[in-house]
Design a protein around this motif. Structure first.
Motif, mmCIF file in Angstrom:
data_model
loop_
_atom_site.group_PDB
_atom_site.id
_atom_site.type_symbol
_atom_site.label_atom_id
_atom_site.label_comp_id
_atom_site.label_asym_id
_atom_site.label_seq_id
_atom_site.Cartn_x
_atom_site.Cartn_y
_atom_site.Cartn_z
ATOM 1 N N LYS A 1 -14.893 14.969 3.475
ATOM 2 C CA LYS A 1 -14.509 13.565 3.234
ATOM 3 C C LYS A 1 -14.244 12.882 4.561
ATOM 4 C CE LYS A 1 -10.369 12.200 1.337
ATOM 5 N NZ LYS A 1 -9.399 12.258 0.229
ATOM 6 N N LYS B 1 -13.193 8.835 6.462
ATOM 7 C CA LYS B 1 -12.575 7.530 6.257
ATOM 8 C C LYS B 1 -13.599 6.415 6.384
ATOM 9 C CE LYS B 1 -8.593 9.265 5.595
ATOM 10 N NZ LYS B 1 -8.049 9.240 4.218
ATOM 11 N N ASP C 1 -13.345 7.449 1.874
ATOM 12 C CA ASP C 1 -11.986 7.049 1.491
ATOM 13 C C ASP C 1 -11.587 5.771 2.227
ATOM 14 O OD1 ASP C 1 -9.331 6.840 0.833
ATOM 15 O OD2 ASP C 1 -8.756 8.828 1.569
ATOM 16 N N ASN D 1 -8.726 4.097 1.597
ATOM 17 C CA ASN D 1 -7.254 3.999 1.689
ATOM 18 C C ASN D 1 -6.688 2.659 1.218
ATOM 19 O OD1 ASN D 1 -7.834 6.319 3.936
ATOM 20 N ND2 ASN D 1 -5.864 6.565 2.888
ATOM 21 N N GLU E 1 -13.348 6.493 -2.656
ATOM 22 C CA GLU E 1 -11.909 6.691 -2.896
ATOM 23 C C GLU E 1 -11.075 5.487 -2.491
ATOM 24 O OE1 GLU E 1 -10.462 10.529 -1.712
ATOM 25 O OE2 GLU E 1 -8.528 9.741 -1.039
ATOM 26 N N GLU E 2 -10.058 5.222 -3.289
ATOM 27 C CA GLU E 2 -9.087 4.155 -3.058
ATOM 28 C C GLU E 2 -9.725 2.914 -2.457
ATOM 29 O OE1 GLU E 2 -5.364 5.292 -0.990
ATOM 30 O OE2 GLU E 2 -4.448 4.639 -2.843
ATOM 31 N N GLU F 1 -3.615 8.646 -5.418
ATOM 32 C CA GLU F 1 -2.687 9.310 -4.494
ATOM 33 C C GLU F 1 -1.464 8.445 -4.214
ATOM 34 O OE1 GLU F 1 -5.546 9.391 -1.025
ATOM 35 O OE2 GLU F 1 -3.771 8.695 0.037
ATOM 36 N N HIS G 1 -4.354 14.863 -4.227
ATOM 37 C CA HIS G 1 -4.209 14.562 -2.804
ATOM 38 C C HIS G 1 -3.172 15.496 -2.181
ATOM 39 C CE1 HIS G 1 -1.617 12.410 0.181
ATOM 40 N NE2 HIS G 1 -2.760 11.946 0.670
HETATM 41 MG MG LIG Z 1 -7.098 9.229 0.196
#
Ligand SMILES: [Mg+2]
Ligand SMILES: O=C([O-])CC(=O)C(=O)O
Length: 395
Positions: A184, A186, A217, A219, A243-244, A269, A326
């Motif tokens: 994974k 960012k 991700d 975030n 993700e998020e 998460e 998470h």
């Molecule tokens: Mg995350």
């Protein structure tokens, strides 16, 4: 038996990495040791707990409210902490003692304090029972069925001031060399073009074009327009999950995005109670055939609350296999094996010494087995034990 003391400390996990929302220059972890007067192998049983990254230490809350409530009950009403046999702790009976005089709603931060204590209580309970936590959970809540190995993926790919694309490729390659097949990275901390370049170099140059081995991700960074624009670019690539994408509490946004983004979405998460999780399931448009739920028991009132979350998912027709918590800790790994979740996060290179699993158990084909030692077996993580847990417990 009883709880005789609770010690806590704060450990920095400071580093220069950054996601789309925060840097980790000042990140800290709370660690607790719950000391009991039960004796196993000639020593008092000690349960350990700590929070995962992303939320800071909860020392103020622990010391002001939650530890005093626990110690007071241990002094004045010791039987209320125990199971009916009186021979072991009962974390599910202790939870309401911790939460006495706490109003509903506003879940977060205190959920970390309770999560850390709850982790330590389950560790102590399984140690007193003389079994690994995954075994205790399988026997108590899963008809005895435990998974012998758990899917884990390597989370990393942070933004870092000194790291270009070559550094990112090298990092991802090293995860593959260490037995992970899913990684994974960012996104959302740069513009869409730059992020797409970063994604493409990992997919093309490290994963041989297999985008379904790369999760990304954001975030919680994006507004709806940006989340949709990223979704339009990520959809055709076929990444493992997105993700998020946006604020974890913006359920409407998630439901709109889920209608337009065909691939798997992942979030949770930063939802810290089974009630917030239920709102996600009720209102977030999450799809039980593909999306991933990442509620982290260490940050969200512990395993005791996580059991309520799993019940809620059952009631909504969701499989537990959609849950991949998470946090990259051995607590969630035990829960995943004992309760039949879909996997667990892993941080091979960040958040030391709390990252990773038992020293002697390698990851192979993105699967990891669990240790047979009692409790959470955090003692099998030698650097964590030597540098943090052992001195805290004064063992
Ligand atoms: Mg995350
Ligand atoms: O960077 C973080 O805050 C950690 C995170 O989102 C994850 O592990 O999924």
């Amino acid at each position: 038996m009883s709880i005789v003391d609770v010690r806590d400390t704060v450990v920095p996990i400071r580093s220069r990495i950054r996601n789309a929302y925060i840097d980790f220059e000042a990140m800290t972890v709370s660690v607790v040791a719950v000391i009991t007067d039960a004796v196993r192998d000639g020593r008092p049983v000690v349960g350990f707990g700590f929070n995962s990254n992303g939320r800071y230490n909860a020392q103020g809350l622990l010391r002001d409210r939650f530890v005093p409530r626990l110690l007071r009950a241990a002094r004045e009403h010791p039987a209320t902490l125990l199971d009916p046999s009186g021979a072991n702790l009962d974390p599910q009976a202790i939870w309401p003692i911790l939460m006495r005089n706490e109003k509903p709603g506003g879940h977060g931060e205190r959920s970390v304090a309770v999560g850390v204590l709850d982790m330590a209580l389950w560790d102590a309970t399984a140690k007193i029972a003389g079994v690994p936590l995954w075994r205790l959970l399988a026997d108590r809540f899963n008809g005895g069925a435990a998974d012998s190995q758990v899917f884990v993926y390597a989370a990393g790919g942070y933004y870092h001031p000194d790291k270009g694309d070559a550094g990112l490729r090298e990092e991802m390659r090293s995860y593959l060399e260490r037995g992970y097949s899913v990684v994974k990275m960012k996104i959302g901390g740069a513009g869409l073009d730059e992020d797409l370049r970063r994604i493409e170099t990992v997919v093309d140059d490290v994963l041989d074009g297999a985008a379904d081995r790369l999760a990304v991700d954001a975030n919680g960074r994006f507004d709806l327009g940006t989340a949709l624009a990223y979704g339009e670019a990520l959809g055709p690539l076929g990444v493992r999950w997105y993700e998020e994408p946006a604020d974890p509490l913006d359920f409407k946004l998630h439901s709109v995005l889920s209608e337009r983004y065909p691939g798997p979405l992942a979030t949770g998460e930063n939802l810290f109670s089974h009630l917030d999780a239920r709102n996600l399931i009720r209102h977030g448009g999450m799809r039980g055939d593909r999306d991933i739920l990442q509620f982290d028991p260490a940050l969200s009132y512990g395993l005791t609350e996580y059991l309520r979350t799993l019940d809620m998912l059952d009631q909504h027709g969701w499989s537990r296999r959609r849950c991949i918590p998470h946090g990259g800790h051995q607590f969630a790994l035990n829960i995943a094996a004992g309760l039949g979740l879909g996997g667990n996060e892993s941080y091979p290179d960040v958040f030391e010494p709390f990252n990773g699993f038992a020293d002697h158990i390698p990851v192979e084909s993105s699967l990891v087995k669990l240790p047979d030692e009692p409790g959470l077996a955090l003692e099998t993580k030698s650097e964590l034990y030597r540098s943090v847990l052992k001195p805290l417990a004064q063992l």
